[in-house]
Scaffold this motif. Structure first.
Motif, PDB file in Angstrom:
ATOM      1  N   PHE A 104     118.602  48.018  -4.305  1.00 58.90           N
ATOM      2  CA  PHE A 104     118.754  47.484  -5.664  1.00 58.90           C
ATOM      3  C   PHE A 104     119.704  48.357  -6.483  1.00 58.90           C
ATOM      4  N   GLU A 157     110.263  49.128 -12.339  1.00 57.10           N
ATOM      5  CA  GLU A 157     109.857  48.228 -11.255  1.00 57.10           C
ATOM      6  C   GLU A 157     109.364  49.024 -10.055  1.00 57.10           C
ATOM      7  N   LYS A 160     105.864  50.300 -10.434  1.00 53.35           N
ATOM      8  CA  LYS A 160     104.875  49.248 -10.203  1.00 53.35           C
ATOM      9  C   LYS A 160     104.761  48.934  -8.718  1.00 53.35           C
ATOM     10  N   TYR A 198      97.880  52.423 -16.087  1.00 58.73           N
ATOM     11  CA  TYR A 198      99.201  51.917 -15.709  1.00 58.73           C
ATOM     12  C   TYR A 198      99.924  51.368 -16.929  1.00 58.73           C
ATOM     13  N   PHE A 199      99.189  50.578 -17.727  1.00 62.06           N
ATOM     14  CA  PHE A 199      99.808  49.950 -18.890  1.00 62.06           C
ATOM     15  C   PHE A 199     100.387  50.999 -19.839  1.00 62.06           C
ATOM     16  N   ILE A 202     103.447  52.907 -18.124  1.00 63.86           N
ATOM     17  CA  ILE A 202     104.632  52.052 -17.956  1.00 63.86           C
ATOM     18  C   ILE A 202     105.207  51.647 -19.316  1.00 63.86           C
ATOM     19  N   THR A 203     104.324  51.362 -20.279  1.00 66.09           N
ATOM     20  CA  THR A 203     104.806  51.021 -21.622  1.00 66.09           C
ATOM     21  C   THR A 203     105.559  52.200 -22.227  1.00 66.09           C
ATOM     22  N   SER A 206     108.927  52.269 -20.715  1.00 66.57           N
ATOM     23  CA  SER A 206     109.857  51.216 -21.126  1.00 66.57           C
ATOM     24  C   SER A 206     110.254  51.360 -22.589  1.00 66.57           C
ATOM     25  N   ARG A 210     114.047  51.612 -23.829  1.00 65.82           N
ATOM     26  CA  ARG A 210     114.623  50.786 -24.892  1.00 65.82           C
ATOM     27  C   ARG A 210     115.327  51.644 -25.940  1.00 65.82           C
TER      28      ARG A 210
END
Lengths: 225, 219
Positions: A104, A157, A160, A198-199, A202-203, A206, A210
């Motif tokens: 990727f 990604e 996850k 995880y939330f 990962i948040t 991200s 951003r």
């Protein structure tokens, strides 16, 4: 009415923390190897020599179009028999996710390099740079800056995707949660806490991505293609 | 070493059962995921808070947790809150569908937002209501732009279907595991399944490339 009880989960917080560390370890390893390998694959695929371009294209296409769990099982169960090497879950995961993410990353690198205007190449040539020099000093630094948002997205990604290692018994966060759930008979609380961890992680990543993206947008580089 | 695909071919009926399982969960998640995604995507586009906020929370939550965690949560945790048990197919479909809904919602939202204001004004001028304009004017145009991204999602759903093997749902990878453990031929079994997936997904990937190129040419 079910009574929620988080104390059994809290009592095993150490296991979860160790799991999170292991998750980050796999992610970090695969990210580091994946980036290097991805750049190599991208340069090979961009090469005019078919002997370099075709194998790179093959690896990229195969790893982008097969499910990561199939790849992981192949590297864990099949590869050791072919090459006669003992495979640990960590090694299998590191190898699989390094190659998978490199496929990727290679496409991100390629897109970034192709997006740099011809004039940059010509100017580099005009001041006497060779092709590798121009790539290293002129093209890549500009291209990498444009690629950063896509990299961050891929890295998230990847994190996850690393949960798949739980299926080959590597003690990542999800595997630890599964252990605790079976030991304490509290799957609801354990899996909910694991999902929340995880939330949050990962948040956080991200949001950082951003923010970085906005900074690059301000500095005059468009990051949106 | 000696490759021996005969032992895999001898179990081709088991692989066929697995392929049916893969296709079934793929079809369910494709319809449920992309369908629910449209509803959530409209919510993300809406200006009404009680529509916008739940949709946003849904998208953020399901995008920022791993899909395998969601599947295991639906399989092991949800039944405790429910008076009935949850089958592997139901748990895996729930996880994959909701996850895909969250990702496709953002595709729908971006697609709808990309349509020029004038299209809305034109529809309004003809006396259409919001819903009529959305259905007859905006969505048909937006869908064309979204097609490559949605095909990409379909490919992801196909790949995610293998995660159902983690809750022992009978699909291709699960059958490969079974064949490998019965015949001691993990090399051939997993290679065969990898080849099958590649053969199924390769045409879909080429279709996406084609759609992307056509869209780039048309716009």
């Amino acid at each position: 009415m079910y009574v929620w009880d988080f104390t059994p989960v809290l009592a095993n917080a150490g296991l979860l923390a160790q799991g999170l560390v292991n998750t980050l370890k796999v992610t970090g390893t695969a990210l580091a190897c994946g980036l290097v390998l991805g750049l190599a694959l991208a340069l090979m695929r961009l090469s005019r020599r078919r002997l370099a371009a075709w194998p790179a294209g093959f690896v990229i296409e195969v790893f982008r179009t097969t499910p990561p769990l199939v790849q992981l099982f192949w590297f864990f169960f099949a590869l050791p028999l072919i090459i006669g090497v003992e495979m640990t879950p960590f090694l299998a995961a590191a190898v699989t996710f390094s190659i998978q993410s490199s496929a990727f990353f290679a496409e991100v690198f390629r897109g970034g390099i192709v997006s740099i205007e011809r004039g940059q190449w010509e100017a580099a040539r005009a001041i006497g740079m060779t092709q590798p020099q121009a790539m290293r000093r002129i093209i890549l630094p500009q291209a990498v800056k444009r690629m950063i948002p896509a990299f961050m997205e891929r890295a998230i990604e990847l994190m996850k995707t690393t949960t798949l290692v739980a299926t080959i018994a590597y003690a990542d966060l999800l595997f630890a949660a599964n252990e605790i759930a079976q030991k304490t008979f509290r799957p609801l609380e354990t899996f909910t806490v694991a999902a929340l961890i995880y939330f949050v992680v990962i948040t956080a990543f991200s949001l950082a991505a951003r923010r970085l993206e906005r900074r690059f947008a301000v500095s005059g580089e468009t990051t949106v293609h | 070493m000696q490759w021996d695909f005969a032992s895999v071919l001898a179990n081709s009926d088991a692989l066929l059962v697995g392929a049916m399982g893969t296709l079934r969960i793929f079809a369910i998640c494709l319809v449920a995921g992309l369908g629910l995604g449209l509803v959530v995507g409209l919510g993300r586009y809406s200006r009404r808070r009680w529509f916008y906020w739940p949709a946003t929370a849904f998208v953020e939550f399901f995008r920022n947790t791993p899909v395998l965690v969601q599947i295991l949560w639906f399989y092991f945790a949800l039944p405790i809150l429910m008076p009935f048990s949850i089958s592997p197919l139901a748990a895996a479909s729930l996880g994959i569908s909701l996850n895909s809904a969250a990702f496709s919602a953002e595709i729908y939202r971006a697609g709808i937002q990309s349509i020029e204001r004038a299209q809305w004004d034109g529809a309004r001028a003809l006396g259409m209501s919001f819903l009529q304009a959305m259905r007859r004017i905006i969505l048909p145009q937006a869908l064309k732009r979204m097609t490559p991204a949605l095909t990409n999602r379909a490919i992801e759903i196909f790949k995610m279907s293998t995660l159902a093997s983690a809750v022992a749902y009978v699909e291709l990878l699960q059958q490969a595991k079974l064949i490998a453990s019965l015949n001691f031929n993990p090399i051939e079994a997993y290679t065969a399944v990898a080849v099958i997936f590649f053969a199924c997904l390769w045409p879909m990937v080429q279709l996406t490339y084609f759609l992307e190129r056509r869209l780039a040419r048309d716009e």
